[in-house]
Scaffold this active site. Structure first.
Site, PDB file in Angstrom:
ATOM      1  N   GLU A  89       4.548  -5.606   4.200  1.00  0.00           N
ATOM      2  CA  GLU A  89       4.669  -5.339   5.546  1.00  0.00           C
ATOM      3  C   GLU A  89       3.444  -4.895   6.288  1.00  0.00           C
ATOM      4  O   GLU A  89       3.355  -4.954   7.574  1.00  0.00           O
ATOM      5  CB  GLU A  89       5.621  -4.641   5.971  1.00  0.00           C
ATOM      6  CG  GLU A  89       7.219  -5.485   5.640  1.00  0.00           C
ATOM      7  CD  GLU A  89       8.277  -4.213   5.766  1.00  0.00           C
ATOM      8  OE1 GLU A  89       8.266  -3.281   5.736  1.00  0.00           O
ATOM      9  OE2 GLU A  89       9.684  -5.026   5.734  1.00  0.00           O
ATOM     10  N   GLU A 136      10.320  -2.936 -17.924  1.00  0.00           N
ATOM     11  CA  GLU A 136      10.132  -1.518 -17.310  1.00  0.00           C
ATOM     12  C   GLU A 136       9.778  -0.539 -18.398  1.00  0.00           C
ATOM     13  O   GLU A 136       9.541   0.542 -18.080  1.00  0.00           O
ATOM     14  CB  GLU A 136      11.467  -1.200 -16.487  1.00  0.00           C
ATOM     15  CG  GLU A 136      12.645  -0.959 -17.270  1.00  0.00           C
ATOM     16  CD  GLU A 136      13.757  -0.361 -16.665  1.00  0.00           C
ATOM     17  OE1 GLU A 136      14.412   0.644 -16.946  1.00  0.00           O
ATOM     18  OE2 GLU A 136      14.158  -0.854 -15.514  1.00  0.00           O
TER      19      GLU A 136
END
Length: 311
Positions: A94, A125
């Site tokens: 963004e 992860e």
């Protein structure tokens, strides 16, 4: 079948985490009316801003350090797995349309790569080495900042990213949602937002995710304010890449200058649609090339360019 020692240790670690705590008072939540469940969830969500408020000094200190590095040309890199990684990618994605950041200036890394944005990547992860490889691909420098994000504060990918970044002299921030986390301890700036156990046990996409989103919003937005990407509370570096943003550009120039529609259109035309430049031409009564020069000399800070133009 008996569990392995490793599985037993992992369970003990999870049992100790606030974000994983079981709430017996909610054991019958599935039998409640929908509106009551919504009311309970809303009340839980309301706890998050207060938890963030408790850590504002640490957040502000981290932001000042990030802005200092970025002013020298450094990058802001988020690194996380699962929901935490997705939130980092979201915040990074963004920044270009909102603040006209350069390609690669704000980067979101998620364990397992782009595929992990929409599907779980098995074991990603759990790998510190994977984080090191992802950062090595960016050719990390001491001017860069790496923000490791993990609700539990124990995710190897996030910890590995912070540890590797620190080893090359980059600034590091560890954002977790449990106190005493390994992630916060590994970073130059540890931020631990403890909003309490989740409504659904261990579902850290809820309050923990909200807390992470709020803090990431602060890190990117306030850093961009410090870098001169706003004029007051106006997005003067907005990139007009579609009709909505072109309309917003015109509105921002009008709000900043008080100019009429025709003046705004002329100023934007004279500055190739650059909002910040258009504002400067109107407020300082200079032409487009002069506005560009003044802004270059002030490192893009509109208030400084305006002061220089007025002598």
């Amino acid at each position: 079948m008996a569990s392995s020692p490793r599985a037993h240790d992992l369970r003990a670690q999870l049992d100790a985490l606030t974000t994983e705590a079981f709430r017996p008072e909610l054991a019958d939540i599935d039998q409640l009316p929908t509106e009551e469940i919504a009311r309970l969830m809303n009340a839980e969500d309301a706890r998050v801003p207060a938890a963030v408020a408790e850590r504002l000094p640490e957040i502000a200190a981290a932001i000042d350090a990030v802005a200092e590095r970025m002013a020298r040309g450094g990058r802001l890199v988020y690194a996380g797995a699962g929901t935490a990684g997705r939130l980092g990618v979201l915040d990074a994605s963004e920044c270009p349309p909102t603040f006209n950041t350069a390609p690669g200036q704000v980067v979101g890394l998620i364990a397992g790569g782009p595929e992990a944005m929409v599907a779980s990547v098995e074991g990603a992860e759990d790998s510190k080495e994977l984080a090191q490889g992802d950062l090595d691909a960016l050719k990390l420098t001491p001017d860069d900042t790496v923000v490791g994000i993990s609700a539990s504060g124990r995710t190897p990918y996030a910890i590995g990213a912070v540890e590797h970044a620190r080893s090359v002299g980059a600034l590091t921030v560890g954002l977790a949602c449990n106190a005493g986390s390994a992630l916060a301890a590994a970073a130059d700036h540890g931020i631990e937002i403890v909003a309490g156990p989740e409504l659904i046990t261990g579902s850290t996409r809820l309050k923990a995710g909200t807390a992470q989103k709020l803090v990431l919003n602060m890190i990117s937005t306030i850093t961009m304010i410090r870098l001169g990407k706003t004029y007051g509370n106006l997005m003067v570096d907005v990139r007009a890449s579609n009709a909505k943003l072109r309309a917003r550009s015109r509105r921002i120039v009008a709000l900043a200058t008080g100019a009429g529609e025709e003046e705004v259109e002329a100023a934007l035309a004279a500055t190739d649609g650059e909002v910040k430049h258009a504002i400067l031409t109107l407020l300082a009564e200079v032409d487009g090339p002069t506005a560009a020069r003044l802004l270059a000399e002030s490192d893009g800070h509109l208030r400084e360019a305006l002061a220089a133009a007025r002598g």
